[in-house]
Design a protein around this motif. Structure first.
Motif, PDB file in Angstrom:
ATOM      1  N   SER A   1       0.812  -1.222   0.000  1.00  0.00           N
ATOM      2  CA  SER A   1       0.000   0.000   0.000  1.00  0.00           C
ATOM      3  C   SER A   1       0.844   1.270   0.000  1.00  0.00           C
ATOM      4  O   SER A   1       0.330   2.358  -0.283  1.00  0.00           O
ATOM      5  CB  SER A   1      -0.930   0.009   1.217  1.00  0.00           C
ATOM      6  N   ASP A   2       2.147   1.139   0.296  1.00  0.00           N
ATOM      7  CA  ASP A   2       3.043   2.305   0.314  1.00  0.00           C
ATOM      8  C   ASP A   2       3.806   2.494  -0.994  1.00  0.00           C
ATOM      9  O   ASP A   2       4.594   3.441  -1.119  1.00  0.00           O
ATOM     10  CB  ASP A   2       4.069   2.162   1.448  1.00  0.00           C
ATOM     11  N   LEU A   3       3.624   1.615  -1.981  1.00  0.00           N
ATOM     12  CA  LEU A   3       4.427   1.676  -3.202  1.00  0.00           C
ATOM     13  C   LEU A   3       4.155   2.971  -3.963  1.00  0.00           C
ATOM     14  O   LEU A   3       2.990   3.349  -4.187  1.00  0.00           O
ATOM     15  CB  LEU A   3       4.099   0.491  -4.110  1.00  0.00           C
ATOM     16  N   PRO A   4       5.227   3.659  -4.395  1.00  0.00           N
ATOM     17  CA  PRO A   4       5.032   4.889  -5.176  1.00  0.00           C
ATOM     18  C   PRO A   4       4.581   4.566  -6.601  1.00  0.00           C
ATOM     19  O   PRO A   4       5.038   3.594  -7.214  1.00  0.00           O
ATOM     20  CB  PRO A   4       6.421   5.526  -5.170  1.00  0.00           C
ATOM     21  N   LEU A   5       3.680   5.377  -7.112  1.00  0.00           N
ATOM     22  CA  LEU A   5       3.133   5.124  -8.451  1.00  0.00           C
ATOM     23  C   LEU A   5       3.762   5.994  -9.528  1.00  0.00           C
ATOM     24  O   LEU A   5       3.921   5.553 -10.669  1.00  0.00           O
ATOM     25  CB  LEU A   5       1.612   5.353  -8.427  1.00  0.00           C
ATOM     26  N   GLN A   6       4.113   7.255  -9.191  1.00  0.00           N
ATOM     27  CA  GLN A   6       4.555   8.199 -10.210  1.00  0.00           C
ATOM     28  C   GLN A   6       6.015   8.620 -10.076  1.00  0.00           C
ATOM     29  O   GLN A   6       6.680   8.863 -11.078  1.00  0.00           O
ATOM     30  CB  GLN A   6       3.675   9.466 -10.157  1.00  0.00           C
ATOM     31  N   ALA A   7       6.511   8.692  -8.853  1.00  0.00           N
ATOM     32  CA  ALA A   7       7.873   9.204  -8.657  1.00  0.00           C
ATOM     33  C   ALA A   7       8.551   8.428  -7.541  1.00  0.00           C
ATOM     34  O   ALA A   7       7.930   7.614  -6.850  1.00  0.00           O
ATOM     35  CB  ALA A   7       7.818  10.689  -8.307  1.00  0.00           C
ATOM     36  N   GLU A   8       9.854   8.648  -7.398  1.00  0.00           N
ATOM     37  CA  GLU A   8      10.596   7.980  -6.336  1.00  0.00           C
ATOM     38  C   GLU A   8       9.987   8.305  -4.973  1.00  0.00           C
ATOM     39  O   GLU A   8       9.327   9.334  -4.788  1.00  0.00           O
ATOM     40  CB  GLU A   8      12.059   8.441  -6.338  1.00  0.00           C
ATOM     41  N   ALA A   9      10.232   7.382  -4.037  1.00  0.00           N
ATOM     42  CA  ALA A   9       9.798   7.608  -2.657  1.00  0.00           C
ATOM     43  C   ALA A   9      10.947   7.288  -1.724  1.00  0.00           C
ATOM     44  O   ALA A   9      11.839   6.502  -2.056  1.00  0.00           O
ATOM     45  CB  ALA A   9       8.574   6.755  -2.326  1.00  0.00           C
ATOM     46  N   VAL A  10      10.917   7.885  -0.553  1.00  0.00           N
ATOM     47  CA  VAL A  10      11.969   7.690   0.439  1.00  0.00           C
ATOM     48  C   VAL A  10      11.355   7.052   1.677  1.00  0.00           C
ATOM     49  O   VAL A  10      10.339   7.522   2.196  1.00  0.00           O
ATOM     50  CB  VAL A  10      12.645   9.030   0.806  1.00  0.00           C
ATOM     51  N   PHE A  11      11.976   5.942   2.139  1.00  0.00           N
ATOM     52  CA  PHE A  11      11.479   5.226   3.314  1.00  0.00           C
ATOM     53  C   PHE A  11      12.574   5.152   4.373  1.00  0.00           C
ATOM     54  O   PHE A  11      13.718   4.788   4.058  1.00  0.00           O
ATOM     55  CB  PHE A  11      11.078   3.790   2.957  1.00  0.00           C
ATOM     56  N   PRO A  12      12.261   5.453   5.619  1.00  0.00           N
ATOM     57  CA  PRO A  12      13.215   5.168   6.693  1.00  0.00           C
ATOM     58  C   PRO A  12      13.406   3.655   6.822  1.00  0.00           C
ATOM     59  O   PRO A  12      12.438   2.886   6.693  1.00  0.00           O
ATOM     60  CB  PRO A  12      12.523   5.739   7.942  1.00  0.00           C
ATOM     61  N   VAL A  13      14.641   3.227   7.029  1.00  0.00           N
ATOM     62  CA  VAL A  13      14.930   1.796   7.172  1.00  0.00           C
ATOM     63  C   VAL A  13      14.933   1.453   8.657  1.00  0.00           C
ATOM     64  O   VAL A  13      15.755   1.966   9.429  1.00  0.00           O
ATOM     65  CB  VAL A  13      16.284   1.426   6.529  1.00  0.00           C
ATOM     66  N   THR A  14      13.989   0.624   9.054  1.00  0.00           N
ATOM     67  CA  THR A  14      13.879   0.214  10.459  1.00  0.00           C
ATOM     68  C   THR A  14      13.912  -1.299  10.542  1.00  0.00           C
ATOM     69  O   THR A  14      12.978  -1.970  10.102  1.00  0.00           O
ATOM     70  CB  THR A  14      12.560   0.736  11.074  1.00  0.00           C
ATOM     71  N   GLY A  15      14.972  -1.841  11.024  1.00  0.00           N
ATOM     72  CA  GLY A  15      15.068  -3.274  11.207  1.00  0.00           C
ATOM     73  C   GLY A  15      15.828  -3.980  10.104  1.00  0.00           C
ATOM     74  O   GLY A  15      16.090  -3.434   9.025  1.00  0.00           O
ATOM     75  N   ARG A  16      16.173  -5.215  10.412  1.00  0.00           N
ATOM     76  CA  ARG A  16      16.970  -6.029   9.486  1.00  0.00           C
ATOM     77  C   ARG A  16      16.635  -7.494   9.778  1.00  0.00           C
ATOM     78  O   ARG A  16      16.579  -7.906  10.935  1.00  0.00           O
ATOM     79  CB  ARG A  16      18.457  -5.746   9.758  1.00  0.00           C
ATOM     80  N   VAL A  17      16.392  -8.280   8.716  1.00  0.00           N
ATOM     81  CA  VAL A  17      16.059  -9.686   8.915  1.00  0.00           C
ATOM     82  C   VAL A  17      16.868 -10.540   7.933  1.00  0.00           C
ATOM     83  O   VAL A  17      16.875 -10.284   6.731  1.00  0.00           O
ATOM     84  CB  VAL A  17      14.534  -9.948   8.779  1.00  0.00           C
ATOM     85  N   GLN A  18      17.592 -11.498   8.504  1.00  0.00           N
ATOM     86  CA  GLN A  18      18.428 -12.389   7.702  1.00  0.00           C
ATOM     87  C   GLN A  18      17.770 -13.754   7.567  1.00  0.00           C
ATOM     88  O   GLN A  18      16.857 -14.104   8.333  1.00  0.00           O
ATOM     89  CB  GLN A  18      19.798 -12.553   8.356  1.00  0.00           C
ATOM     90  N   ALA A  19      18.254 -14.558   6.600  1.00  0.00           N
ATOM     91  CA  ALA A  19      17.771 -15.929   6.458  1.00  0.00           C
ATOM     92  C   ALA A  19      18.042 -16.692   7.745  1.00  0.00           C
ATOM     93  O   ALA A  19      19.135 -16.622   8.307  1.00  0.00           O
ATOM     94  CB  ALA A  19      18.463 -16.613   5.279  1.00  0.00           C
ATOM     95  N   GLY A  20      17.051 -17.385   8.226  1.00  0.00           N
ATOM     96  CA  GLY A  20      17.179 -18.126   9.468  1.00  0.00           C
ATOM     97  C   GLY A  20      16.747 -17.341  10.677  1.00  0.00           C
ATOM     98  O   GLY A  20      16.628 -17.885  11.783  1.00  0.00           O
TER      99      GLY A  20
END
Length: 418
Positions: free
Chosen positions: A74-93
Motif C-alpha cells: 500500500s506504500d508503493l510509489p506510483l509516479q515518482a521515487e519515494a523515500v522510506f526510513p529503514v527500520t530493522g533487518r532480517v536475515q535468512a534463518g
C-alpha cells in the motif's frame, strides 16, 4: 520370490510383436511385496513403496526471493521515487523483531521470512541509500514482487510422489525438503546372470585359440545394476544340458529372475532351451525384432527366466525390450514408456514389413542447424563397437519398409534405455 504358474506365459504363435510382448509381461509378472525403510542417502534409483503427500507447504513460510528492502504494498510509489526510513533487518534463518510500520522499509535477505505487514521487496540493485538511514525506491514496482508465498511450490497435502516411481535425485531432494529422513521402498529384486558356451572364458582367464572373452555377462550385469537390481554373477556354464538344468533349479529357488546369454537359438549346441524344459517349463519366444529374434522365456520353480541371444547387439536390444519391462514389473515400478525423439534421417534403409528394427546411429547437426541421425557404416549383431561408437538407436516400426534421406525417424538415446 515371485512365483508364477508354468503356463502363465503360454501365449502360443510363431512370432510376437514387441508391443504384445511387453504387454504380456506387464500383465503376468507380479511385483515383489517386501518393503524396507532406507535413508535418503540410499534412495536414488529405488522404487517408492507408497504414495507421498506433502506434509508441509513448500516453502513453509512466505520469504524474500532477493536481497533488498521489504515494504508494504500500500506504500508503493506510483509516479515518482519515494523515500522510506529503514527500520530493522532480517536475515535468512532469523525473523523480524517487530511488524513493519506503514511508510517504512526493512532490510531483508534472500530466504528470510517476510516481516508482518510487508508483502513486497525492492531488489537492492534497484534502490539507493541517502546516507541518513533512508532508502530511495523507484516507482512502478507491482505489489507482491520478489516474494515467495508459503506453498507457492507445493501446497500441504498435495500428492507429490506416487508409489512405483523410480526415485531420481530431484525426487530425493523433494523428500528432504519435506523433512523426511527415511523413505519406504520395495526391496531390490534378485537377478541371477550367467553366460553359456564352451567358446567363452572370463576376462583374466587364459583364452584358447578358439575362444572369446565373455562380454555380455558384464554388460547385462551393468544394465541390471542401473535398474536397481541385486545381481548374482554365476559366471559361464558350459554346453552341458544337465549342468545347465541343475544350475537353473538351484538359482530359481533364491532369485526373482534368471537371465542367460547365448544358447537360445535352434542349433544342435544351443542347450538353454532343453535345459529349461528339463528344469521347468519353456515357451520359445520368437519376437518380431531385429536384431534379437531368438529369445527364450521360461519358468523355473515359479521364477521367470529370460534367455537372450549371444550376439552383443542382439543381447542389448532384447534386454531393453524384454528384460527391462520384466524388471520394472517385478520391482513394482511403473512401466516407463520409451518415447523416441523425432530426428531427420541422413541415411537410406530397407527393411521387412511386420518386424520392428533398430538401427545404430550417431547424431550430428546439419548445416541448417537441424539434428539428424547418421547410420553406423557396418551392420551385424556381433559388432560390439557399434554400441560403443554410436549415440543410440533409430526405431523403425513394423509398418515401415523403407527410410529415405530427410525422412523423420524416431531416435532412442542409450541414456534413455537404462
Amino acid at each position: 520370490m515371485a512365483q508364477l504358474s508354468d503356463d502363465c506365459f503360454a501365449f502360443g504363435g510363431p512370432m510376437m510383436s514387441v508391443d504384445d510382448a511387453v504387454g504380456l509381461i506387464a500383465a503376468r509378472v507380479s511385483a515383489v511385496q517386501e518393503r524396507e525403510s532406507i535413508s535418503l542417502h540410499e534412495a536414488d534409483g529405488r522404487i517408492l513403496a507408497n504414495d507421498i503427500a506433502a506434509p508441509l507447504p513448500l516453502p513453509p513460510f512466505t520469504n524474500s526471493a532477493v536481497d533488498g528492502y521489504a515494504v508494504r504494498g500500500s506504500d508503493l510509489p506510483l509516479q515518482a521515487e519515494a523515500v522510506f526510513p529503514v527500520t530493522g533487518r532480517v536475515q535468512a534463518g532469523g525473523s523480524a523483531q517487530a511488524p513493519l510500520q506503514a511508510g517504512h522499509a526493512m532490510r531483508i535477505f534472500t530466504g528470510a521470512p517476510m516481516p508482518v505487514g510487508a508483502d513486497t521487496v525492492f531488489m537492492q540493485e534497484d534502490v539507493r541509500l541517502d546516507g541518513n538511514g533512508r532508502v530511495v525506491v523507484p516507482a512502478g514496482l507491482r505489489p507482491g514482487a520478489n516474494v515467495r508465498p508459503a506453498g507457492e511450490d507445493v501446497a500441504a497435502g498435495h500428492p507429490a510422489l506416487k508409489a512405483g516411481q523410480r526415485l531420481r535425485p530431484q525426487d530425493v531432494a523433494l523428500l528432504a525438503a519435506f523433512g523426511l529422513p527415511h523413505v519406504d521402498v520395495r526391496r531390490r529384486i534378485r537377478v541371477a546372470v550367467f553366460s553359456t558356451g564352451n567358446e567363452l572364458v572370463s576376462p583374466g582367464d587364459r583364452r584358447g585359440d578358439a575362444q572369446l572373452f565373455d562380454s555380455n555377462r558384464f554388460m547385462l550385469g551393468a544394465l541390471l545394476a542401473r535398474l536397481g537390481c541385486e545381481v548374482s554373477d554365476l559366471g559361464i556354464i558350459g554346453d552341458d544340458r544337465a549342468a545347465l538344468a541343475g544350475s537353473l533349479e538351484q538359482v530359481g529357488r533364491s532369485h526373482d529372475l534368471i537371465l542367460t546369454s547365448g544358447g537360445v537359438s535352434t542349433g544342435e549346441e544351443d542347450h538353454v532351451k532343453a535345459a529349461v524344459e528339463r528344469a521347468g517349463t519353456l515357451v520359445l519366444w520368437r519376437m518380431a525384432i531385429k536384431p534379437g529374434r531368438p529369445v527364450a522365456m521360461g519358468i523355473i520353480g515359479g521364477t521367470p527366466l529370460v534367455g537372450l541371444p549371444g550376439n552383443p547387439v542382439a543381447s542389448f536390444v532384447t534386454f531393453v525390450h524384454v528384460v527391462r519391462p520384466t524388471v520394472l514389473a517385478l520391482s513394482g515400478a511403473a512401466q516407463e514408456p520409451l518415447l523416441p525423439m523425432p530426428l531427420r534421417a541422413a541415411f537410406t534403409y530397407k527393411k521387412k514389413i511386420a518386424r520392428r528394427e533398430y538401427v545404430r546411429v550417431n547424431l550430428r547437426q546439419a548445416p541448417d542447424g537441424v539434428l539428424e541421425a547418421t547410420k553406423f557404416p557396418r551392420e551385424g549383431a556381433g559388432l560390439l563397437s557399434s554400441l560403443v561408437d554410436t549415440d543410440g538407436l533409430v526405431e523403425l516400426g513394423e509398418e515401415v519398409t523403407r527410410v529415405e534421406l530427410g525422412q523423420t525417424v524416431g531416435f532412442l538415446s542409450y541414456a534413455s534405455l537404462m
